[in-house]
Design a protein around this motif. Structure first.
Motif, PDB file in Angstrom:
ATOM      1  N   ASP A 105      -5.691   2.382  26.902  1.00 26.68           N
ATOM      2  CA  ASP A 105      -5.853   1.837  28.014  1.00 26.68           C
ATOM      3  C   ASP A 105      -6.940   2.359  28.271  1.00 26.68           C
ATOM      4  OD1 ASP A 105      -3.099   1.716  28.171  1.00 26.68           O
ATOM      5  OD2 ASP A 105      -2.619   3.842  28.850  1.00 26.68           O
TER       6      ASP A 105
ATOM      7  N   ALA B  74      -8.842  11.730  25.020  1.00 26.02           N
ATOM      8  CA  ALA B  74      -8.194  10.058  26.459  1.00 26.02           C
ATOM      9  C   ALA B  74      -8.924   8.852  25.694  1.00 26.02           C
ATOM     10  CB  ALA B  74      -8.274  10.477  27.425  1.00 26.02           C
TER      11      ALA B  74
ATOM     12  N   GLN C 189      -7.778   6.598  23.816  1.00 19.80           N
ATOM     13  CA  GLN C 189      -6.728   5.721  23.650  1.00 19.80           C
ATOM     14  C   GLN C 189      -7.069   4.404  24.113  1.00 19.80           C
ATOM     15  OE1 GLN C 189      -4.199   8.016  23.451  1.00 19.80           O
ATOM     16  NE2 GLN C 189      -3.138   7.089  24.693  1.00 19.80           N
TER      17      GLN C 189
END
Length: 362
Positions: free
Chosen positions: A170, A165, A168
């Motif tokens: 975000d 993650a 990512q």
């Protein structure tokens, strides 16, 4: 110019010996034999329930499951560092957080069985449901922490995610907002070395704990298989968040001993030698060795832990098997908050399709 090397915080060695004089040890001076046994029990229960859920998926009773095998110390240690008012945003593997926040195992299966859109009411446990969209919970946690600060709430907000993650967008946005606004978020990265089949080296040529420094956020690397060290560093970061000190990034270096999910075959991309290397660093075995070294474990305690673990696994199984199958047309509910012509059209088409089965009956 020499690089700063981030040695992971460690309080218990793999052989169960304590690391004397280690940093952050002052955070866990209240953890005596009884508390150590409690952490051990939590990890054993989590592993047993996780194994039961994996078995249920193999038996066709769950659609999919994301095992937490090998990551028990990262989850239990960090969870036990939190206060009841703290709020937790998880990804899809943090079953240990659900257990420690008080979610009964019987309430874990609905989403994984495919019969509901959630497992529990987040407001009841201050814990979100599993988030499948990778990295999105970092933004959610940051926004919640900013709002909590505006409301005057002195809480810590936890955002859990894996090494994959960190690639990512975000999550980068979340780090930027948290740094700019001083949000009381603890970004807790469980670096289990594999983002499905991609090794962590492909996520970053540098240690992940170095990434948040570019945003002005302090980072702590910790041995994620050392439950005591994880507890200590999480207490430090959570207290900083509650006191208005802003965000902290924790990289818990652990290992996913099982598959990414029950749809994955890890033998296709990693070696048996690698697994054996990490099996020798098993978090439960490590704490067991410490308890034995300090004469804090006996057969009666072991039997009690096994009984509790079995009861939790049985509760999970009973909860899963008791779930009724939803009516087919309910899949169109809650897609939009307001009526939508496309959804109405698809519902009518699917209803007509289902009616053909009734017409085919003699």
């Amino acid at each position: 110019m020499s690089e700063k090397i981030d040695y992971p915080v460690q309080l218990i060695q793999p052989d169960g010996a304590r690391v004397h004089g280690a940093g952050y040890a002052g955070e866990v001076t209240d953890i005596g034999p009884a508390e150590l046994r409690g952490l051990y029990e939590d990890m054993v229960v989590l592993r047993r329930v996780d194994a039961e859920a994996t078995a249920l998926q193999r038996q066709g009773q769950l659609g999919i499951w994301a095992p937490s095998l090998g990551q028990e110390a990262s989850q239990i240690g960090s969870a036990r560092a939190l206060e009841p008012d703290d709020y937790v945003f998880t990804s899809y593997r943090e079953h240990g957080l659900a257990y420690c926040r008080g979610v009964p195992p019987a309430q874990w299966p609905p989403l994984w069985r495919g019969v509901a859109l959630s497992n529990w009411d987040p407001a009841e446990f201050n814990l979100t449901n599993p988030a499948i969209v990778v990295g999105s919970q970092g933004l959610h946690a940051t926004g919640y922490a900013m709002a909590a600060h505006m409301d005057g709430a002195e809480i810590a907000v936890m955002a859990y995610f894996g090494d994959g993650a960190t690639s990512q967008g975000d999550l980068s946005e979340a780090l930027g907002f948290a740094a700019s606004w001083g949000a009381g978020v603890v970004f807790f990265c469980q670096n289990n070395h594999w983002a499905i089949s991609e090794p962590v080296q492909l996520q970053s040529p540098f240690p992940l704990v170095a990434r948040p420094r570019g945003f002005g956020i302090p980072g702590i690397a910790v041995d994620g298989n050392d439950v005591l060290a994880v507890l200590a560093v999480t207490r430090t970061a959570a207290r900083r968040a509650r006191e208005g000190g802003g965000p902290t990034f924790i990289e818990a270096i652990t290992y996913r001993m099982g598959p990414h999910t029950t749809s994955d075959d890890p033998t296709r991309y990693r070696t048996g030698a690698e697994i054996e290397h990490w099996r020798a660093r098993d978090p439960i075995d490590r704490l067991r060795r410490l308890l034995l070294r300090e004469n804090a474990m006996d057969e009666e305690f072991t039997r009690g832990v096994e009984a509790k673990a079995l009861a939790a696994a049985e509760a999970l199984r009973a909860g899963a098997l008791a779930l009724p199958d939803p009516a087919p047309l309910t899949m169109f509910d809650h897609v939009y908050s307001d009526p939508h012509p496309l959804i109405d059209e698809e519902r009518e088409q699917f209803s007509a399709y289902l009616d053909t089965f009734d017409e085919a009956q003699p």
